[in-house]
Design a protein around this motif. Structure first.
Motif, PDB file in Angstrom:
ATOM      1  N   HIS A   1      -2.464   9.013  -7.252  1.00 45.58           N
ATOM      2  CA  HIS A   1      -1.087   9.452  -7.061  1.00 45.58           C
ATOM      3  C   HIS A   1      -1.051  10.713  -6.200  1.00 45.58           C
ATOM      4  CE1 HIS A   1      -2.544  10.742 -11.116  1.00 45.58           C
ATOM      5  NE2 HIS A   1      -2.288  11.905 -10.605  1.00 45.58           N
ATOM      6  N   LEU A   2       0.139  11.205  -5.960  1.00 44.19           N
ATOM      7  CA  LEU A   2       0.379  12.382  -5.120  1.00 44.19           C
ATOM      8  C   LEU A   2      -0.202  12.201  -3.716  1.00 44.19           C
ATOM      9  CD1 LEU A   2      -0.460  15.118  -7.790  1.00 44.19           C
ATOM     10  CD2 LEU A   2       1.794  14.163  -7.229  1.00 44.19           C
TER      11      LEU A   2
ATOM     12  N   LEU B   1      -1.813  -0.184  -0.203  1.00 37.74           N
ATOM     13  CA  LEU B   1      -3.249  -0.405  -0.015  1.00 37.74           C
ATOM     14  C   LEU B   1      -4.047   0.333  -1.084  1.00 37.74           C
ATOM     15  CD1 LEU B   1      -5.692  -1.359   1.736  1.00 37.74           C
ATOM     16  CD2 LEU B   1      -5.295   0.681   3.157  1.00 37.74           C
ATOM     17  N   LYS B   2      -3.728   1.595  -1.322  1.00 40.01           N
ATOM     18  CA  LYS B   2      -4.447   2.379  -2.338  1.00 40.01           C
ATOM     19  C   LYS B   2      -4.173   1.824  -3.739  1.00 40.01           C
ATOM     20  CE  LYS B   2      -7.180   5.903  -3.069  1.00 40.01           C
ATOM     21  NZ  LYS B   2      -8.486   5.988  -2.407  1.00 40.01           N
ATOM     22  N   SER B   3      -2.954   1.411  -3.982  1.00 40.19           N
ATOM     23  CA  SER B   3      -2.616   0.807  -5.273  1.00 40.19           C
ATOM     24  C   SER B   3      -3.440  -0.455  -5.512  1.00 40.19           C
ATOM     25  CB  SER B   3      -1.119   0.487  -5.319  1.00 40.19           C
ATOM     26  OG  SER B   3      -0.800  -0.200  -6.502  1.00 40.19           O
ATOM     27  N   ARG B   4      -3.566  -1.281  -4.495  1.00 41.08           N
ATOM     28  CA  ARG B   4      -4.365  -2.515  -4.614  1.00 41.08           C
ATOM     29  C   ARG B   4      -5.828  -2.192  -4.874  1.00 41.08           C
ATOM     30  NH1 ARG B   4      -1.302  -4.657   0.493  1.00 41.08           N
ATOM     31  NH2 ARG B   4       0.490  -5.614  -0.536  1.00 41.08           N
ATOM     32  N   TYR B   5      -6.335  -1.155  -4.218  1.00 40.73           N
ATOM     33  CA  TYR B   5      -7.727  -0.737  -4.442  1.00 40.73           C
ATOM     34  C   TYR B   5      -7.951  -0.392  -5.916  1.00 40.73           C
ATOM     35  CZ  TYR B   5     -11.609   2.582  -4.615  1.00 40.73           C
ATOM     36  OH  TYR B   5     -12.750   3.254  -4.968  1.00 40.73           O
ATOM     37  N   CYS B   6      -7.073   0.430  -6.495  1.00 38.12           N
ATOM     38  CA  CYS B   6      -7.220   0.803  -7.906  1.00 38.12           C
ATOM     39  C   CYS B   6      -7.107  -0.418  -8.809  1.00 38.12           C
ATOM     40  CB  CYS B   6      -6.170   1.847  -8.297  1.00 38.12           C
ATOM     41  SG  CYS B   6      -6.389   3.458  -7.517  1.00 38.12           S
ATOM     42  N   ARG B   7      -6.105  -1.238  -8.563  1.00 37.88           N
ATOM     43  CA  ARG B   7      -5.886  -2.420  -9.403  1.00 37.88           C
ATOM     44  C   ARG B   7      -7.039  -3.410  -9.283  1.00 37.88           C
ATOM     45  NH1 ARG B   7      -1.358  -3.946  -7.323  1.00 37.88           N
ATOM     46  NH2 ARG B   7      -2.109  -5.692  -6.107  1.00 37.88           N
ATOM     47  N   ALA B   8      -7.502  -3.675  -8.083  1.00 42.25           N
ATOM     48  CA  ALA B   8      -8.594  -4.639  -7.888  1.00 42.25           C
ATOM     49  C   ALA B   8      -9.890  -4.135  -8.521  1.00 42.25           C
ATOM     50  CB  ALA B   8      -8.798  -4.917  -6.400  1.00 42.25           C
ATOM     51  N   THR B   9     -10.133  -2.840  -8.450  1.00 40.32           N
ATOM     52  CA  THR B   9     -11.321  -2.271  -9.084  1.00 40.32           C
ATOM     53  C   THR B   9     -11.261  -2.455 -10.589  1.00 40.32           C
ATOM     54  OG1 THR B   9     -11.615  -0.654  -7.309  1.00 40.32           O
ATOM     55  CG2 THR B   9     -12.644  -0.141  -9.412  1.00 40.32           C
TER      56      THR B   9
ATOM     57  N   ILE C   1      -4.960  11.965   1.523  1.00 33.12           N
ATOM     58  CA  ILE C   1      -5.568  12.665   0.392  1.00 33.12           C
ATOM     59  C   ILE C   1      -4.802  12.233  -0.847  1.00 33.12           C
ATOM     60  CG2 ILE C   1      -6.051  14.906  -0.662  1.00 33.12           C
ATOM     61  CD1 ILE C   1      -6.105  16.084   2.196  1.00 33.12           C
ATOM     62  N   TRP C   2      -5.527  11.862  -1.886  1.00 33.46           N
ATOM     63  CA  TRP C   2      -4.940  11.369  -3.130  1.00 33.46           C
ATOM     64  C   TRP C   2      -5.570  12.084  -4.314  1.00 33.46           C
ATOM     65  CZ3 TRP C   2      -1.509   7.145  -3.262  1.00 33.46           C
ATOM     66  CH2 TRP C   2      -1.361   6.448  -2.056  1.00 33.46           C
TER      67      TRP C   2
END
Length: 180
Positions: A79-80, A17-25, A94-95
């Motif tokens: 990450h992390l 989900l977080k990966s998609r958020y970064c990529r979509a942004t 937390i990222w």
């Protein structure tokens, strides 16, 4: 923290989900962005020079699509992850995130890192972001060097063009950079 065997697929889904958020942004993918948030998502991004506040999916999408537009080049690396389940259908995370922005229209580079704090809920079997916020660890600005050549620019193709953009000033609160 240890996870149960049953939580491991959920943990991986939250990471995706977080990966998609970064990529979509960074790709200006509004269709994907709309799939990532609850309808009543709340947002508070506290940068060195600004605070952005949005309530609801539509304001969040307006913020992202108008802040990351066709005259911007962006990169977000989250990450992390430190994910904790708070219930069978809720979690918080937390990222650490590095970001880099080139504003071609303002001829300015913004770079820095930040710490995200997210809250997630599972609705209809899908993990979504219900709340997201960040605080800057550091943020720096510099002018874009004359003569720099951009040879790839995803948001030039997919980001909102000047005549498609909405004013998002009501979502932003600016600080004086000299005192930030």
């Amino acid at each position: 923290m240890s996870y149960t065997v049953e939580q491991l697929p959920d943990l991986e889904e939250i990471k995706r989900l977080k990966s998609r958020y970064c990529r979509a942004t960074d790709a200006g993918d509004e269709v994907l962005l709309r799939q990532l948030f609850t309808d009543n998502v709340t947002v508070e991004y506290r940068g060195g020079a600004y605070t952005a506040i949005a309530h609801g999916k539509d304001e969040m999408i307006d913020f992202l699509m108008n802040a990351h537009h066709s005259e911007m080049i962006t990169m977000h690396h989250a990450h992390l992850p430190d994910i904790e389940f708070t219930g069978s259908d809720s979690a918080q995370g937390i990222w650490y995130c590095e970001d880099f922005h080139i504003a071609l229209d303002r001829k300015e580079i913004t770079m820095g890192c930040l710490i995200y704090k997210d809250q997630y809920v599972r609705q209809n079997g899908t993990w979504l972001i219900a709340r997201t916020e960040y605080d800057r660890v550091w943020e720096a600005f510099e002018p874009l060097r004359p003569g720099i050549q951009v040879t790839a620019h995803q948001l030039a193709r997919t980001g909102r063009k000047p005549d498609e953009r909405k004013n998002i000033d009501h979502l932003l609160h600016w600080k004086d950079r000299a005192t930030a």
